[in-house]
Design an enzyme around this catalytic site. Structure first.
Site, PDB file in Angstrom:
ATOM      1  N   SER A  81      -0.853  -0.749  -4.289  1.00 56.06           N
ATOM      2  CA  SER A  81      -2.226   0.091  -4.296  1.00 56.06           C
ATOM      3  C   SER A  81      -2.139   1.369  -3.975  1.00 56.06           C
ATOM      4  O   SER A  81      -1.278   1.234  -2.592  1.00 56.06           O
ATOM      5  CB  SER A  81      -3.237  -0.865  -3.716  1.00 56.06           C
ATOM      6  OG  SER A  81      -4.470  -0.183  -3.807  1.00 56.06           O
TER       7      SER A  81
ATOM      8  N   LYS B 213       0.682  -1.160  -0.006  1.00 57.15           N
ATOM      9  CA  LYS B 213       0.053   0.188  -0.088  1.00 57.15           C
ATOM     10  C   LYS B 213       0.851   1.205   0.084  1.00 57.15           C
ATOM     11  O   LYS B 213       1.757   1.319   0.847  1.00 57.15           O
ATOM     12  CB  LYS B 213      -0.992   0.163   1.216  1.00 57.15           C
ATOM     13  CG  LYS B 213      -2.123   1.328   1.288  1.00 57.15           C
ATOM     14  CD  LYS B 213      -2.747   0.686   0.005  1.00 57.15           C
ATOM     15  CE  LYS B 213      -3.928   1.843   0.133  1.00 57.15           C
ATOM     16  NZ  LYS B 213      -5.177   1.559  -0.920  1.00 57.15           N
TER      17      LYS B 213
END
Length: 362
Positions: free
Chosen positions: A230, A160
Site C-alpha cells: 500500500s 507500506k
C-alpha cells in the site's frame, strides 16, 4: 534455548482517523503493553489516493498517544501501515500487533510477527529495480526479526511504501535524475508493484535477474502469493510487517493465507478458514487482510464490468468495496482490512488473503 515469544493481535474500531480512544483504553486496562507494539495496521475513511491525508492524520494521532507511554525512538520504530478507503460497508479500524514473552511449553507452531523499516527511497528509484531490491532486503530483515527459518512458513507480507509528490519529483530532477513517472497517481501503482516484486524475490517466488525493469507495473504474469503493498504520502521509506508461523512462538493465534484468482473466488479463502478450523467452536476470527484488484481485462468471468471506465470513482475504490462485500459476507463482519491496488499481488484480477484466528478459545 531461544527466547519464546507470543504474538497478540488487537482489533479496535475507530470513529475517525484521529480516534485513539480504543487504543488508549486498552493500554490503560493493561490489555496492550506499549513496549510490545511492533506495528499498527489500519483502515481509514479517506479516498486512498495521493491526497488521502487521513492516513497521515491517523499515524500522527497514534504517535501522539504512544508518546505518552514510550520514548520518541521507540514510537518511531513502530511500523504504521494505514490503508485509506473504506468504501461500501468496510468498517474503519486498527490492528495492533504486539510481541510479548511467551510460554516455554507448547506443542504446535503459533503466529510469528516480524518488522523492518528500510532507509528512505530516493524518488528516482521508485518503480524501478532499485526499489525491488530495497524491498526484498527489508522483507528478509523482517523474516529474521520474526525468527522464521522456512520461507514456506511466511503467510503474508504487508508493506507500506512511498509515492511521488510534485516536491519529490522536483527534488530528483534538481539533482539531475529522472523519475519513472511524473504522474503522482501512477506512482502509487508503480511503488506497490516494485514492493510486491521485492516480496516475491525475498520469498523465492521470483529471482531479481529474471525481472526486467520494463515489467514493473505492466507484466501481471509476475506476482507474489503473499504480498500486500500500500502506497502513501506519509512516508518515504518502506515499513514492512511479516506474518507467519513458528515453533519458537507460543500462544493461541495462527495465520494462514489464500490466493483469490478473481474478485469472487472465495473457495481458496474457505479452504484457509477450514485449515484454521474457523466456522465452528475450534477457532474464532481475529483479523482478515486482503488485496482487491479490478483486473486489466475489464471482465469478470466473461461478464463486462465498468470499474476501469468510471471517470468519477477510481477503480481501486470500486475493487475495495466489491471484494470487501464478498469477504465480509463470508466471515460475517465488515471490520476487515481490504487494500486496493494489487499490482503483482496475486494473479491479475485476484489477490492474496491472510486470516488470523484464535484457536481452541485461547
Amino acid at each position: 534455548m531461544a527466547l519464546m515469544r507470543e504474538a497478540k493481535v488487537h482489533r479496535i474500531a475507530t470513529q475517525g482517523p484521529d480516534d485513539v480512544s480504543g487504543l488508549a483504553a486498552a493500554i490503560a486496562s493493561g490489555a496492550i503493553s506499549p513496549a510490545g507494539i511492533l506495528a499498527i495496521l489500519g483502515k481509514t475513511e479517506g479516498n486512498g489516493c495521493v491526497n488521502d491525508f487521513t492516513r497521515a492524520f491517523s499515524v500522527q494521532s497514534l504517535k501522539i498517544e504512544l508518546a505518552r507511554h514510550l520514548p520518541t525512538a521507540a514510537v518511531e520504530e513502530i511500523a504504521y501501515v494505514m490503508s485509506g478507503g473504506t468504501e461500501g460497508a468496510l468498517s474503519p479500524h486498527i490492528l495492533v500487533l504486539e510481541r510479548t514473552a511467551g510460554h516455554p511449553v507448547h506443542d504446535r507452531p503459533s503466529l510469528a510477527i516480524g518488522r523492518a523499516l528500510t532507509p528512505a527511497l530516493p524518488p528516482e528509484d521508485l518503480g524501478r529495480l532499485a526499489q525491488v531490491q530495497m524491498a526484498a532486503e527489508g522483507v528478509r530483515a523482517a523474516i529474521r526479526d520474526a525468527g522464521i527459518d522456512d520461507l514456506g512458513d511466511v503467510h503474508f507480507v504487508q508493506i507500506k511504501c512511498p509515492l511521488l509528490t510534485s516536491e519529490r519529483i522536483q527534488r530528483a530532477e534538481a539533482e539531475g535524475y529522472s523519475t519513472a513517472t511524473r504522474d503522482t497517481l501512477k506512482s502509487m501503482g508503480l511503488s506497490r508493484a516494485a514492493s510486491a516484486l521485492g516480496v516475491a524475490v525475498a520469498l523465492g517466488e521470483l529471482s531479481l535477474p529474471d525481472i526486467d525493469e520494463a515489467q514493473i507495473g505492466r507484466d501481471m504474469s509476475l506476482w507474489s502469493s503473499r504480498a500486500s503493498t500500500s502506497a502513501g504520502v506519509e512516508l518515504e521509506n518502506h515499513e514492512i510487517v511479516v506474518l507467519g508461523m513458528s515453533r519458537s512462538w507460543s500462544g493461541p493465534l495462527a495465520v494462514d493465507h489464500a490466493v483469490m484468482a478473481d474478485a469472487i473466488d472465495v473457495a481458496p479463502v474457505k479452504a484457509a478458514m477450514d485449515r484454521l478450523a474457523l466456522g465452528g467452536e475450534a477457532a474464532s476470527l481475529v483479523a482478515l487482510l486482503a488485496k482487491a484488484e479490478p483486473g486489466t481485462s475489464g471482465r469478470l468471468r466473461g461478464s463486462r464490468h465498468t470499474m476501469l471506465d468510471d471517470s468519477d470513482i477510481s477503480a481501486t475504490r470500486h475493487a475495495r468495496a466489491f471484494v470487501g462485500g464478498v469477504l465480509a459476507g463470508l466471515v460475517g463482519t465488515a471490520e476487515i482490512f481490504v487494500s486496493g491496488g494489487a499490482e503483482h499481488q496475486g494473479p491479475d484480477g485476484g489477490g492474496p488473503v491472510a486470516i488470523i484466528a484464535r484457536r481452541n478459545g485461547g
